[in-house]
Scaffold this motif. Structure first.
Motif, PDB file in Angstrom:
ATOM      1  N   ARG A  71       3.314   5.803  -3.209  1.00 60.48           N
ATOM      2  CA  ARG A  71       4.497   6.466  -3.776  1.00 60.48           C
ATOM      3  C   ARG A  71       4.460   6.456  -5.302  1.00 60.48           C
ATOM      4  O   ARG A  71       4.791   7.441  -5.949  1.00 60.48           O
ATOM      5  N   TRP A  72       4.071   5.329  -5.888  1.00 59.83           N
ATOM      6  CA  TRP A  72       4.006   5.225  -7.349  1.00 59.83           C
ATOM      7  C   TRP A  72       2.954   6.154  -7.933  1.00 59.83           C
ATOM      8  O   TRP A  72       3.182   6.784  -8.974  1.00 59.83           O
ATOM      9  N   VAL A  73       1.812   6.247  -7.283  1.00 57.93           N
ATOM     10  CA  VAL A  73       0.754   7.143  -7.778  1.00 57.93           C
ATOM     11  C   VAL A  73       1.250   8.586  -7.746  1.00 57.93           C
ATOM     12  O   VAL A  73       1.075   9.340  -8.713  1.00 57.93           O
ATOM     13  N   GLY A  74       1.888   8.986  -6.655  1.00 56.81           N
ATOM     14  CA  GLY A  74       2.450  10.336  -6.574  1.00 56.81           C
ATOM     15  C   GLY A  74       3.498  10.585  -7.641  1.00 56.81           C
ATOM     16  O   GLY A  74       3.548  11.665  -8.239  1.00 56.81           O
ATOM     17  N   LEU A  75       4.315   9.577  -7.910  1.00 51.76           N
ATOM     18  CA  LEU A  75       5.341   9.710  -8.938  1.00 51.76           C
ATOM     19  C   LEU A  75       4.722   9.839 -10.325  1.00 51.76           C
ATOM     20  O   LEU A  75       5.142  10.685 -11.129  1.00 51.76           O
ATOM     21  N   VAL A  76       3.709   9.050 -10.619  1.00 50.95           N
ATOM     22  CA  VAL A  76       3.040   9.132 -11.924  1.00 50.95           C
ATOM     23  C   VAL A  76       2.388  10.501 -12.098  1.00 50.95           C
ATOM     24  O   VAL A  76       2.489  11.117 -13.172  1.00 50.95           O
ATOM     25  N   PHE A  77       1.726  11.008 -11.051  1.00 50.66           N
ATOM     26  CA  PHE A  77       1.124  12.341 -11.121  1.00 50.66           C
ATOM     27  C   PHE A  77       2.192  13.396 -11.410  1.00 50.66           C
ATOM     28  O   PHE A  77       2.000  14.273 -12.248  1.00 50.66           O
ATOM     29  N   ARG A  85       3.287   3.308   6.593  1.00 51.53           N
ATOM     30  CA  ARG A  85       4.230   2.338   7.148  1.00 51.53           C
ATOM     31  C   ARG A  85       4.312   2.442   8.674  1.00 51.53           C
ATOM     32  O   ARG A  85       4.401   1.443   9.366  1.00 51.53           O
ATOM     33  N   ARG A  86       4.278   3.661   9.171  1.00 51.10           N
ATOM     34  CA  ARG A  86       4.386   3.859  10.621  1.00 51.10           C
ATOM     35  C   ARG A  86       3.128   3.381  11.345  1.00 51.10           C
ATOM     36  O   ARG A  86       3.223   2.757  12.396  1.00 51.10           O
ATOM     37  N   LEU A  87       1.965   3.660  10.792  1.00 53.75           N
ATOM     38  CA  LEU A  87       0.714   3.244  11.431  1.00 53.75           C
ATOM     39  C   LEU A  87       0.429   1.763  11.208  1.00 53.75           C
ATOM     40  O   LEU A  87      -0.309   1.160  11.972  1.00 53.75           O
ATOM     41  N   GLY A  88       0.992   1.209  10.139  1.00 50.99           N
ATOM     42  CA  GLY A  88       0.737  -0.192   9.793  1.00 50.99           C
ATOM     43  C   GLY A  88       1.620  -1.086  10.580  1.00 50.99           C
ATOM     44  O   GLY A  88       1.443  -2.145  10.987  1.00 50.99           O
ATOM     45  N   ALA A 122       3.094   7.723   2.404  1.00 49.28           N
ATOM     46  CA  ALA A 122       3.703   6.384   2.443  1.00 49.28           C
ATOM     47  C   ALA A 122       4.382   6.139   3.774  1.00 49.28           C
ATOM     48  O   ALA A 122       4.264   5.067   4.365  1.00 49.28           O
ATOM     49  N   ARG A 123       5.087   7.131   4.268  1.00 44.87           N
ATOM     50  CA  ARG A 123       5.755   6.985   5.571  1.00 44.87           C
ATOM     51  C   ARG A 123       4.725   6.825   6.683  1.00 44.87           C
ATOM     52  O   ARG A 123       4.903   6.012   7.589  1.00 44.87           O
ATOM     53  N   LEU A 124       3.657   7.589   6.615  1.00 43.29           N
ATOM     54  CA  LEU A 124       2.591   7.485   7.619  1.00 43.29           C
ATOM     55  C   LEU A 124       1.926   6.107   7.583  1.00 43.29           C
ATOM     56  O   LEU A 124       1.667   5.507   8.627  1.00 43.29           O
ATOM     57  N   LEU A 184       0.829  -1.207   0.000  1.00 46.90           N
ATOM     58  CA  LEU A 184       0.000   0.000   0.000  1.00 46.90           C
ATOM     59  C   LEU A 184       0.866   1.260   0.000  1.00 46.90           C
ATOM     60  O   LEU A 184       0.612   2.193  -0.767  1.00 46.90           O
ATOM     61  N   ALA A 185       1.890   1.275   0.818  1.00 45.99           N
ATOM     62  CA  ALA A 185       2.790   2.435   0.859  1.00 45.99           C
ATOM     63  C   ALA A 185       3.507   2.602  -0.484  1.00 45.99           C
ATOM     64  O   ALA A 185       3.646   3.724  -0.982  1.00 45.99           O
ATOM     65  N   GLY A 186       3.931   1.508  -1.066  1.00 48.25           N
ATOM     66  CA  GLY A 186       4.574   1.571  -2.377  1.00 48.25           C
ATOM     67  C   GLY A 186       3.630   2.077  -3.450  1.00 48.25           C
ATOM     68  O   GLY A 186       4.016   2.860  -4.318  1.00 48.25           O
ATOM     69  N   LEU A 187       2.387   1.636  -3.397  1.00 48.52           N
ATOM     70  CA  LEU A 187       1.379   2.092  -4.355  1.00 48.52           C
ATOM     71  C   LEU A 187       1.157   3.592  -4.246  1.00 48.52           C
ATOM     72  O   LEU A 187       1.070   4.301  -5.261  1.00 48.52           O
TER      73      LEU A 187
END
Length: 118
Positions: free
Chosen positions: A37-43, A115-118, A111-113, A32-35
């Protein structure tokens, strides 16, 4: 009633199930965190390509140019008209460039949030 003594095999199996559930959760959180990041990168890439096509004076009637302009407009959010210099290329460079940076930062923070909450 006497307490039932647990067999070592039962304890080991329960421990493996807990471990595997934790591993699955960590996996899902990582995906989920990777997804995000990828969505932000594509945007950000869509916005940057629009900036490059505009600053490079690409044919505004070309399908590729139209596609990226149409895709970039909703992604620019409130940055679309944040600065209003006279030069149209400079206006696109600054406003859409800031929007691209925004998406990169927001996706990294989310993404960091996650990972931290997960």
């Amino acid at each position: 009633m006497a307490a039932r003594a647990e067999r070592p095999e039962d304890v080991e199996q329960a421990s493996r199930q807990r471990r595997s559930a934790g591993e699955v959760r960590a996996s899902v959180v990582g995906v989920l965190a990777g997804l995000v990041r990828w969505v932000g990168l594509v945007f950000a890439i869509i916005l940057v390509v629009h900036v490059l096509l505009t600053v490079g004076n690409a044919n505004p009637d070309n399908g590729i140019t139209v596609f990226f302009a149409d895709a970039a407009d909703p992604l620019a959010l409130a940055f679309r008209n944040l600065f209003t210099p006279e030069n149209a290329e400079l206006r696109v460079l600054v406003n859409y460039g800031l929007a691209a940076l925004f998406w990169l930062v927001v996706s990294a923070v989310l993404a960091r949030l996650i990972r931290r909450l997960g």
